[in-house]
Motif scaffolding. Structure first.
Motif, short mmCIF file in Angstrom:
data_model
loop_
_atom_site.label_atom_id
_atom_site.label_comp_id
_atom_site.label_asym_id
_atom_site.label_seq_id
_atom_site.Cartn_x
_atom_site.Cartn_y
_atom_site.Cartn_z
N ALA A 83 0.82 -1.22 0.00
CA ALA A 83 0.00 0.00 0.00
C ALA A 83 0.85 1.27 0.00
CB ALA A 83 -0.94 0.00 1.21
N GLY A 84 2.12 1.14 0.38
CA GLY A 84 3.05 2.27 0.33
C GLY A 84 2.61 3.42 1.22
N ASP A 85 2.70 4.65 0.70
CA ASP A 85 2.35 5.82 1.50
C ASP A 85 0.85 6.10 1.51
OD1 ASP A 85 1.83 6.89 -0.98
OD2 ASP A 85 3.48 8.33 -0.93
N LYS A 86 0.09 5.28 0.79
CA LYS A 86 -1.38 5.32 0.76
C LYS A 86 -1.94 6.57 0.08
CE LYS A 86 -1.33 2.67 5.02
NZ LYS A 86 -1.60 2.74 6.47
N ARG A 87 -1.11 7.24 -0.70
CA ARG A 87 -1.60 8.40 -1.44
C ARG A 87 -2.66 7.96 -2.45
NH1 ARG A 87 1.27 13.13 -1.34
NH2 ARG A 87 3.22 13.06 -0.18
N GLY A 88 -3.76 8.67 -2.46
CA GLY A 88 -4.80 8.45 -3.46
C GLY A 88 -5.76 7.32 -3.18
N ILE A 89 -5.57 6.58 -2.09
CA ILE A 89 -6.48 5.45 -1.83
C ILE A 89 -7.71 5.92 -1.07
CG2 ILE A 89 -4.61 3.77 -1.84
CD1 ILE A 89 -5.08 3.55 1.27
N ARG A 90 -8.77 5.14 -1.17
CA ARG A 90 -10.02 5.47 -0.49
C ARG A 90 -9.92 5.31 1.02
NH1 ARG A 90 -14.42 2.78 -4.64
NH2 ARG A 90 -14.18 4.37 -6.26
N ARG A 91 -8.98 4.52 1.49
CA ARG A 91 -8.69 4.29 2.91
C ARG A 91 -9.71 3.39 3.59
NH1 ARG A 91 -8.08 8.80 7.78
NH2 ARG A 91 -8.51 7.33 9.47
N TYR A 92 -10.98 3.65 3.40
CA TYR A 92 -12.04 2.87 4.04
C TYR A 92 -12.65 1.89 3.04
CZ TYR A 92 -11.97 6.77 7.35
OH TYR A 92 -11.60 7.73 8.25
N LEU A 181 -7.64 3.26 -5.78
CA LEU A 181 -7.21 4.63 -6.04
C LEU A 181 -8.41 5.46 -6.50
CD1 LEU A 181 -3.87 3.80 -7.85
CD2 LEU A 181 -4.10 4.83 -5.59
N ASP A 182 -8.56 6.63 -5.92
CA ASP A 182 -9.66 7.53 -6.24
C ASP A 182 -9.06 8.83 -6.79
OD1 ASP A 182 -11.75 9.48 -6.09
OD2 ASP A 182 -12.74 8.30 -4.53
N PRO A 183 -9.39 9.21 -8.02
CA PRO A 183 -8.78 10.40 -8.62
C PRO A 183 -9.09 11.69 -7.87
CG PRO A 183 -10.59 9.60 -9.98
CD PRO A 183 -10.35 8.56 -8.94
N ARG A 184 -10.10 11.68 -7.00
CA ARG A 184 -10.43 12.88 -6.22
C ARG A 184 -9.48 13.09 -5.05
NH1 ARG A 184 -16.38 11.30 -4.66
NH2 ARG A 184 -15.21 9.36 -4.31
N ILE A 185 -8.71 12.04 -4.73
CA ILE A 185 -7.81 12.11 -3.58
C ILE A 185 -6.39 12.30 -4.09
CG2 ILE A 185 -7.01 10.94 -1.49
CD1 ILE A 185 -9.60 9.21 -1.69
N SER A 186 -5.85 13.50 -3.93
CA SER A 186 -4.52 13.79 -4.47
C SER A 186 -3.40 13.47 -3.49
CB SER A 186 -4.43 15.26 -4.89
OG SER A 186 -4.68 16.09 -3.77
N ASP A 187 -3.72 13.43 -2.22
CA ASP A 187 -2.71 13.17 -1.18
C ASP A 187 -3.16 11.93 -0.41
OD1 ASP A 187 -0.57 13.41 0.48
OD2 ASP A 187 -1.11 15.35 1.32
N VAL A 188 -3.33 12.04 0.89
CA VAL A 188 -3.91 10.96 1.68
C VAL A 188 -5.21 11.46 2.29
CG1 VAL A 188 -1.74 9.80 2.19
CG2 VAL A 188 -2.58 11.58 3.74
#
Length: 195
Positions: A83-92, A181-188
């Motif tokens: 998952a790395g730094d988790k940038r751009g993921i939905r998280r939940y 990955l969600d394109p609306r999420i640019s960071d975490v």
């Protein structure tokens, strides 16, 4: 960039090699020495669209505890690294999964804080070669080594095989959603700026 990892872990009790690709197609090569656990991990890979290679040599002459728990530890480490730094993921992620008479719920938060809530009323001591109490130990190990908040609950109990399989498949679907990955999420997805 491929979100994949390979983790090797060797102790006096187990020797484990896991390769995980979060952006796979559901292929699995699994040999833990416990047939039912193999079946569950194959289902996890297939239903989460993960590619998983998992080879385990454990002290099964003692029992299955070290094998199940340590496999969970290594799988959790592989999830965390991939998952790395988790940038751009939905998280939940969450999923409610039916399997015949059984209904299972799984919710995941890839927040970096480990926690397991497990509410699963097994009525048999074993399914195949797997002690049912080791299902909780497996998921506890995954949640803590991955640094994830993980809730698993059987909403409608039934056959123990169905309950365990529904949990693994629900976990796969919830994790797949969380790592998408969600394109609306640019960071975490956190006000803290990191997960």
């Amino acid at each position: 960039m491929a979100r994949s990892s390979t983790i090797n872990r060797k102790t006096k009790e187990t020797e484990i090699n896991v390769t995980l690709n979060l952006d796979g197609s559901g292929r699995a090569e699994v040999d833990t020495g416990i047939g039912f656990l193999d079946h569950m991990l194959e289902g996890f890979a297939r239903h989460g669209f993960f590619d998983l290679k998992c080879k385990v040599k454990g002290d099964l002459r003692v029992d299955g505890h070290h094998t199940a728990e340590d496999t969970g530890i290594v799988l959790g480490q592989a999830i965390r690294e991939a998952a790395g730094d988790k940038r751009g993921i939905r998280r939940y992620g969450y999923f409610i999964l039916p399997m015949d008479e059984v209904l299972a719920l799984c919710a995941v938060d890839l927040c970096g804080r480990p926690y397991l809530q497990f509410d699963c009323p097994f009525t048999a001591e074993r399914v195949g070669e797997l002690d049912t109490e080791l299902v909780k130990e497996f998921f506890y190990a995954v949640s803590y080594s991955a640094g994830m908040n993980l809730h698993l609950r059987i909403l409608q109990p039934g056959n123990n095989h169905h309950m365990i399989e529904a949990l693994f498949k629900a976990f796969a679907k919830a994790l797949d959603e969380a790592i998408t990955l969600d394109p609306r999420i640019s960071d975490v997805l956190s006000t803290k700026g990191r997960l």
